[in-house]
Design a protein around this motif. Structure first.
Motif, mmCIF file in Angstrom:
data_model
loop_
_atom_site.group_PDB
_atom_site.id
_atom_site.type_symbol
_atom_site.label_atom_id
_atom_site.label_comp_id
_atom_site.label_asym_id
_atom_site.label_seq_id
_atom_site.Cartn_x
_atom_site.Cartn_y
_atom_site.Cartn_z
ATOM 1 N N GLU A 190 2.938 -16.751 8.817
ATOM 2 C CA GLU A 190 2.927 -15.626 9.758
ATOM 3 C C GLU A 190 1.668 -15.655 10.616
ATOM 4 N N THR A 191 0.537 -15.944 9.975
ATOM 5 C CA THR A 191 -0.726 -16.027 10.723
ATOM 6 C C THR A 191 -0.663 -17.140 11.756
ATOM 7 N N ALA A 192 -0.087 -18.289 11.347
ATOM 8 C CA ALA A 192 0.019 -19.416 12.273
ATOM 9 C C ALA A 192 0.912 -19.074 13.466
ATOM 10 N N LEU A 193 2.019 -18.359 13.192
ATOM 11 C CA LEU A 193 2.925 -17.992 14.285
ATOM 12 C C LEU A 193 2.266 -17.012 15.250
ATOM 13 N N VAL A 194 1.532 -16.043 14.703
ATOM 14 C CA VAL A 194 0.826 -15.085 15.556
ATOM 15 C C VAL A 194 -0.222 -15.805 16.395
ATOM 16 N N SER A 195 -0.956 -16.724 15.768
ATOM 17 C CA SER A 195 -1.980 -17.479 16.488
ATOM 18 C C SER A 195 -1.357 -18.292 17.618
ATOM 19 N N ARG A 196 -0.228 -18.902 17.315
ATOM 20 C CA ARG A 196 0.460 -19.710 18.326
ATOM 21 C C ARG A 196 0.861 -18.851 19.519
ATOM 22 N N ALA A 197 1.383 -17.655 19.238
ATOM 23 C CA ALA A 197 1.815 -16.774 20.321
ATOM 24 C C ALA A 197 0.626 -16.331 21.179
ATOM 25 N N VAL A 198 -0.497 -16.008 20.529
ATOM 26 C CA VAL A 198 -1.690 -15.570 21.260
ATOM 27 C C VAL A 198 -2.220 -16.693 22.131
ATOM 28 N N ILE A 199 -2.269 -17.905 21.583
ATOM 29 C CA ILE A 199 -2.775 -19.050 22.342
ATOM 30 C C ILE A 199 -1.870 -19.353 23.527
ATOM 31 N N GLU A 200 -0.558 -19.283 23.320
ATOM 32 C CA GLU A 200 0.371 -19.545 24.421
ATOM 33 C C GLU A 200 0.198 -18.516 25.535
ATOM 34 N N GLN A 201 -0.021 -17.254 25.145
ATOM 35 C CA GLN A 201 -0.213 -16.209 26.154
ATOM 36 C C GLN A 201 -1.500 -16.449 26.941
ATOM 37 N N ALA A 202 -2.563 -16.841 26.241
ATOM 38 C CA ALA A 202 -3.832 -17.119 26.917
ATOM 39 C C ALA A 202 -3.708 -18.315 27.843
ATOM 40 N N LYS A 203 -2.977 -19.315 27.413
ATOM 41 C CA LYS A 203 -2.758 -20.481 28.283
ATOM 42 C C LYS A 203 -2.030 -20.068 29.561
ATOM 43 N N GLY A 204 -1.053 -19.213 29.421
ATOM 44 C CA GLY A 204 -0.310 -18.757 30.600
ATOM 45 C C GLY A 204 -1.215 -18.040 31.585
ATOM 46 N N ILE A 205 -2.139 -17.213 31.050
ATOM 47 C CA ILE A 205 -3.080 -16.501 31.919
ATOM 48 C C ILE A 205 -3.956 -17.489 32.680
ATOM 49 N N LEU A 206 -4.503 -18.476 31.971
ATOM 50 C CA LEU A 206 -5.379 -19.460 32.608
ATOM 51 C C LEU A 206 -4.621 -20.293 33.642
ATOM 52 N N MET A 207 -3.385 -20.639 33.339
ATOM 53 C CA MET A 207 -2.580 -21.418 34.294
ATOM 54 C C MET A 207 -2.360 -20.627 35.576
ATOM 55 N N ALA A 208 -2.147 -19.292 35.427
ATOM 56 C CA ALA A 208 -1.921 -18.461 36.612
ATOM 57 C C ALA A 208 -3.199 -18.268 37.411
ATOM 58 N N VAL A 209 -4.310 -18.051 36.710
ATOM 59 C CA VAL A 209 -5.581 -17.781 37.396
ATOM 60 C C VAL A 209 -6.134 -19.032 38.062
ATOM 61 N N HIS A 210 -6.048 -20.176 37.378
ATOM 62 C CA HIS A 210 -6.687 -21.400 37.872
ATOM 63 C C HIS A 210 -5.702 -22.383 38.486
ATOM 64 N N SER A 211 -4.447 -22.026 38.547
ATOM 65 C CA SER A 211 -3.416 -22.919 39.093
ATOM 66 C C SER A 211 -3.518 -24.315 38.460
ATOM 67 N N CYS A 212 -3.603 -24.332 37.152
ATOM 68 C CA CYS A 212 -3.769 -25.597 36.433
ATOM 69 C C CYS A 212 -2.555 -25.854 35.558
ATOM 70 N N SER A 213 -2.537 -27.057 34.957
ATOM 71 C CA SER A 213 -1.433 -27.417 34.075
ATOM 72 C C SER A 213 -1.628 -26.795 32.692
ATOM 73 N N GLU A 214 -0.583 -26.886 31.878
ATOM 74 C CA GLU A 214 -0.647 -26.348 30.520
ATOM 75 C C GLU A 214 -1.715 -27.061 29.696
ATOM 76 N N ASP A 215 -1.779 -28.387 29.845
ATOM 77 C CA ASP A 215 -2.787 -29.153 29.098
ATOM 78 C C ASP A 215 -4.192 -28.774 29.534
#
Length: 244
Positions: A190-215
């Protein structure tokens, strides 16, 4: 065997009924101490001359997990503090140990004194072991301790009945350990799944702000995690929190 004692069939029937009731009442999610308390209560009613029963677990740091009468826990604890006594002797030798109070003062003085203060005349400790594939390497899990105000208590037949209860105790303890391991595993998932969701959300924010790729977004999170010596999940959460 004395004529006023129940016959063998009756005593076996009583033990079988008690164990059947315990088996039917075992709940997967029940606390180990609660299961062992019911086991102690059943054992004291079935074993002839048993006036109290305690169950000890955690051999490395022994504790009394259950007792039919809390007054007798003091005798267990006295043995633990002294690091000697029939309970610990049973645990170390993996054999049943019967003691008549007043006959072992030179060996277990602390136990003898405390038991005498409680009016105990006879004591029987039987190890609870978990069988393994290698019979020579049995895992010690605890002890069932029987107290009696009668010096002649606990004949060989009683020891046989007690072994039935040690089997039930080993099953209860093993099930509790297995259940706890399963709970821990689920919690980690459960902790791993929550962590994964949080990281994916943060990646999406950075991709939108910096117009960068997922990697590239992930690399930003990793760099911040390394620079600040903060877990990746916490870096991601802090980023999300800063925007919300």
């Amino acid at each position: 065997m004395n004529g006023d004692r129940p016959d063998v069939v009756e005593r076996l029937d009583e033990a079988t009924a008690a164990l059947d009731a315990l088996r039917d009442g075992f709940a997967v999610e029940e606390r180990l101490d609660d299961v062992l308390h019911r086991l102690a209560e059943s054992a004291v009613t079935v074993v002839q001359d048993a006036d109290a029963v305690t169950i000890c677990v955690s051999p490395e740091q022994p504790r009394t997990a259950a007792a039919s009468d809390q007054a007798f826990v003091t005798i267990d604890e006295r043995q633990f503090r002294a690091n000697r006594g029939p309970c610990l002797e049973s645990a170390r030798t993996l054999t049943a140990v019967r003691a008549v109070v007043g006959e072992n003062h030179d060996i277990w003085p602390e136990f003898e004194e405390c038991a005498a203060q409680h009016g105990v005349r006879a004591y029987l400790s039987v190890p609870v072991v978990l069988p393994t594939s290698d019979r020579s390497d049995r895992q010690h899990m605890g002890s069932l301790n029987f107290y009696s105000y009668t010096a002649a208590a606990f004949d060989p037949f009683d020891e046989g009945l007690v072994r039935l209860f040690t089997t039930a105790a080993s099953t209860a303890i093993a099930n509790a350990h297995q259940w706890q391991r399963a709970r821990d595993h689920v919690k980690h998932l459960e902790t791993a799944l929550v962590s994964r969701a949080v990281i994916e959300q943060a990646k999406g924010i950075l991709m939108a702000v910096h117009s960068c790729s997922e990697d590239e977004a992930f690399d930003m999170l990793v760099k911040r995690s390394q620079d600040d010596n903060v877990k990746l999940r916490d870096v991601a959460k802090n980023l999300i929190d800063s925007l919300t």
